[in-house]
Design a protein around this motif. Structure first.
Motif, PDB file in Angstrom:
ATOM      1  N   ALA A 115       0.824  -1.209   0.000  1.00  0.00           N
ATOM      2  CA  ALA A 115       0.000   0.000   0.000  1.00  0.00           C
ATOM      3  C   ALA A 115       0.852   1.250   0.000  1.00  0.00           C
ATOM      4  O   ALA A 115       0.512   2.254  -0.641  1.00  0.00           O
ATOM      5  CB  ALA A 115      -0.937  -0.009   1.205  1.00  0.00           C
ATOM      6  N   ALA A 116       1.968   1.214   0.703  1.00  0.00           N
ATOM      7  CA  ALA A 116       2.879   2.362   0.717  1.00  0.00           C
ATOM      8  C   ALA A 116       3.599   2.493  -0.614  1.00  0.00           C
ATOM      9  O   ALA A 116       3.807   3.604  -1.124  1.00  0.00           O
ATOM     10  CB  ALA A 116       3.887   2.222   1.858  1.00  0.00           C
ATOM     11  N   ASN A 117       3.975   1.352  -1.214  1.00  0.00           N
ATOM     12  CA  ASN A 117       4.670   1.405  -2.495  1.00  0.00           C
ATOM     13  C   ASN A 117       3.745   1.836  -3.626  1.00  0.00           C
ATOM     14  O   ASN A 117       4.203   2.338  -4.663  1.00  0.00           O
ATOM     15  CB  ASN A 117       5.281   0.045  -2.817  1.00  0.00           C
ATOM     16  CG  ASN A 117       6.325   0.113  -3.911  1.00  0.00           C
ATOM     17  OD1 ASN A 117       7.225   0.948  -3.867  1.00  0.00           O
ATOM     18  ND2 ASN A 117       6.203  -0.740  -4.902  1.00  0.00           N
ATOM     19  N   ALA A 118       2.436   1.652  -3.441  1.00  0.00           N
ATOM     20  CA  ALA A 118       1.478   2.064  -4.471  1.00  0.00           C
ATOM     21  C   ALA A 118       1.425   3.576  -4.627  1.00  0.00           C
ATOM     22  O   ALA A 118       1.091   4.079  -5.712  1.00  0.00           O
ATOM     23  CB  ALA A 118       0.087   1.531  -4.124  1.00  0.00           C
ATOM     24  N   VAL A 119       1.753   4.301  -3.577  1.00  0.00           N
ATOM     25  CA  VAL A 119       1.600   5.762  -3.603  1.00  0.00           C
ATOM     26  C   VAL A 119       2.465   6.408  -4.691  1.00  0.00           C
ATOM     27  O   VAL A 119       1.950   7.135  -5.549  1.00  0.00           O
ATOM     28  CB  VAL A 119       1.893   6.371  -2.218  1.00  0.00           C
ATOM     29  CG1 VAL A 119       1.872   7.897  -2.279  1.00  0.00           C
ATOM     30  CG2 VAL A 119       0.882   5.873  -1.193  1.00  0.00           C
ATOM     31  N   PRO A 120       3.798   6.193  -4.702  1.00  0.00           N
ATOM     32  CA  PRO A 120       4.596   6.851  -5.740  1.00  0.00           C
ATOM     33  C   PRO A 120       4.307   6.344  -7.150  1.00  0.00           C
ATOM     34  O   PRO A 120       4.437   7.105  -8.113  1.00  0.00           O
ATOM     35  CB  PRO A 120       6.047   6.558  -5.331  1.00  0.00           C
ATOM     36  CG  PRO A 120       5.970   5.350  -4.480  1.00  0.00           C
ATOM     37  CD  PRO A 120       4.661   5.443  -3.763  1.00  0.00           C
ATOM     38  N   VAL A 121       3.907   5.068  -7.286  1.00  0.00           N
ATOM     39  CA  VAL A 121       3.581   4.556  -8.613  1.00  0.00           C
ATOM     40  C   VAL A 121       2.344   5.278  -9.153  1.00  0.00           C
ATOM     41  O   VAL A 121       2.295   5.678 -10.323  1.00  0.00           O
ATOM     42  CB  VAL A 121       3.346   3.037  -8.592  1.00  0.00           C
ATOM     43  CG1 VAL A 121       3.054   2.529 -10.008  1.00  0.00           C
ATOM     44  CG2 VAL A 121       4.542   2.311  -8.018  1.00  0.00           C
ATOM     45  N   ALA A 122       1.353   5.469  -8.293  1.00  0.00           N
ATOM     46  CA  ALA A 122       0.148   6.185  -8.710  1.00  0.00           C
ATOM     47  C   ALA A 122       0.463   7.645  -9.012  1.00  0.00           C
ATOM     48  O   ALA A 122      -0.085   8.224  -9.964  1.00  0.00           O
ATOM     49  CB  ALA A 122      -0.925   6.077  -7.627  1.00  0.00           C
ATOM     50  N   GLU A 123       1.327   8.251  -8.217  1.00  0.00           N
ATOM     51  CA  GLU A 123       1.711   9.648  -8.469  1.00  0.00           C
ATOM     52  C   GLU A 123       2.423   9.781  -9.813  1.00  0.00           C
ATOM     53  O   GLU A 123       2.159  10.716 -10.581  1.00  0.00           O
ATOM     54  CB  GLU A 123       2.614  10.144  -7.334  1.00  0.00           C
ATOM     55  CG  GLU A 123       1.908  10.305  -6.008  1.00  0.00           C
ATOM     56  CD  GLU A 123       2.846  10.625  -4.861  1.00  0.00           C
ATOM     57  OE1 GLU A 123       2.355  11.045  -3.795  1.00  0.00           O
ATOM     58  OE2 GLU A 123       4.068  10.434  -5.009  1.00  0.00           O
TER      59      GLU A 123
END
Length: 343
Positions: A115-123
């Motif tokens: 869930a934390a790694n999803a943040v920069p990928v989505a950004e």
């Protein structure tokens, strides 16, 4: 308190299992201090080979493994050497590389910082959707070459992000985060995900469509599906050929989800544009034509957590360890039955 968590007043015995370089990058001094306050932490160096005599000594009395990129597979042989192991907390995204069937069979609890790694990928994905919609990269290149401002009133109506149609391939953790980030924008979002029904799609605020329709109608397609046997080359030549002229394909998932030969042909013909953070192979051969293709942006798997974003991974993992050690269970558990849906 669950049966597998430590008793009141006890501290779990923990060890780090990942590559030394990963440990140095992801777990800074403050993170290690916090971890040592939560657990009886085995002394460094980290375990990157679980077959050595030292590793077997550490594993013999470990309750918790804190894993990261470079962790060897936790197979049956490793588990025999770790009879007390009850939980694995992964400081990155996918656990498929090291959490084996033997772990699930033994009932080991697993948590991931996906869930934390999803943040920069989505950004990254949002940034690329907006930049390519505005044709920023191409315009900047032409501006640098001409050194004069183009006639802005002659801008084609295909340029811009107002009512642009973006198709998302999979409502994964990252795909859902992209949906959230797109909400403030005047963008129509299509979704292909066979596991999302009409009711859930409505709750997400997207239009659920078939795969062929998604490619046919989208100005931009962003790939967020995991690589599985059934998703290898899911983005086929037929689908790529059905994209609108000048459409954009963004891939931050896995290179092999896309038929790269078909993508290369379409890009070299000038039919579509692409933003590829992943390719197949991960680094293309030096002579590959995509390196020289002006309408393709290649980045070196940079969308995921890097630099100061590693701290977000560590913080989530530490929070999970604190919950588990206190008997509250994981907030971000990885379930065996959901593994096939995770990137």
């Amino acid at each position: 308190m669950t049966e597998s968590t430590p008793g009141p007043g006890s501290r779990p015995r923990a060890a780090l299992a990942m590559s030394p370089d990963v440990a140095s990058a992801v777990l800074d001094t403050e993170s290690l201090t916090t971890l040592a306050a939560l657990c009886d932490l085995a002394p460094l160096p980290v375990l990157d080979d679980l077959s050595t005599p030292r590793a077997r000594t550490v594993l013999a009395d470990v309750d918790l493994l804190v894993t990261g990129w470079g962790c060897p597979p936790l197979d049956a042989d490793v588990l025999r050497a770790a009879p007390r192991l009850r939980a694995v907390v992964h400081t990155a995204g996918s656990v498929r590389g090291h959490v084996t069937d033997a772990c699930w069979d033994r009932g080991i609890e697993v948590s991931s910082a996906a869930a934390a790694n999803a943040v920069p990928v989505a950004e990254y994905t949002l940034a690329m959707i907006l930049l390519t919609g505005k044709q920023v990269l191409e315009t900047a290149r032409d501006y640098r070459a001409a050194r004069s401002r183009p006639e802005w009133l002659h801008t084609p109506r295909s340029v811009g992000n107002h009512r642009r149609t973006v198709g998302l391939l999979s409502a994964s953790l990252i795909g859902r985060r992209v949906i959230d980030l797109l909400r403030p924008h005047d963008i129509d979002v299509l979704l292909y995900d066979p596991y999302v029904g009409d009711t859930e799609a409505k709750e997400l605020g997207v239009e659920r469509v078939g795969l062929a329709e998604l490619f046919r109608r989208s100005d931009t397609v962003s790939v967020h599906t995991p690589l599985l046997p059934e998703t290898r080359r899911l983005v086929s030549r037929e689908l790529i050929d059905s994209l609108r002229p000048d459409a954009v394909l963004i891939n931050t998932a896995r290179g092999a989800v896309v038929d790269q030969d078909a993508l290369t042909d379409a890009a070299l013909a000038g039919r579509i544009r692409a933003v590829l953070d992943v390719t197949d192979p991960e680094v293309l051969p030096h002579e590959h034509p995509l390196w020289q293709c002006d309408n393709v942006l290649l980045t070196p798997h940079l969308a995921g957590s890097q630099g100061n974003e590693w701290r977000r991974l560590a913080d989530l993992a530490l929070a999970e360890i604190a919950r588990w050690a206190s008997g509250d269970g994981f907030l971000h558990p990885v379930r065996r039955e959901r593994l096939a849906f995770l990137a």
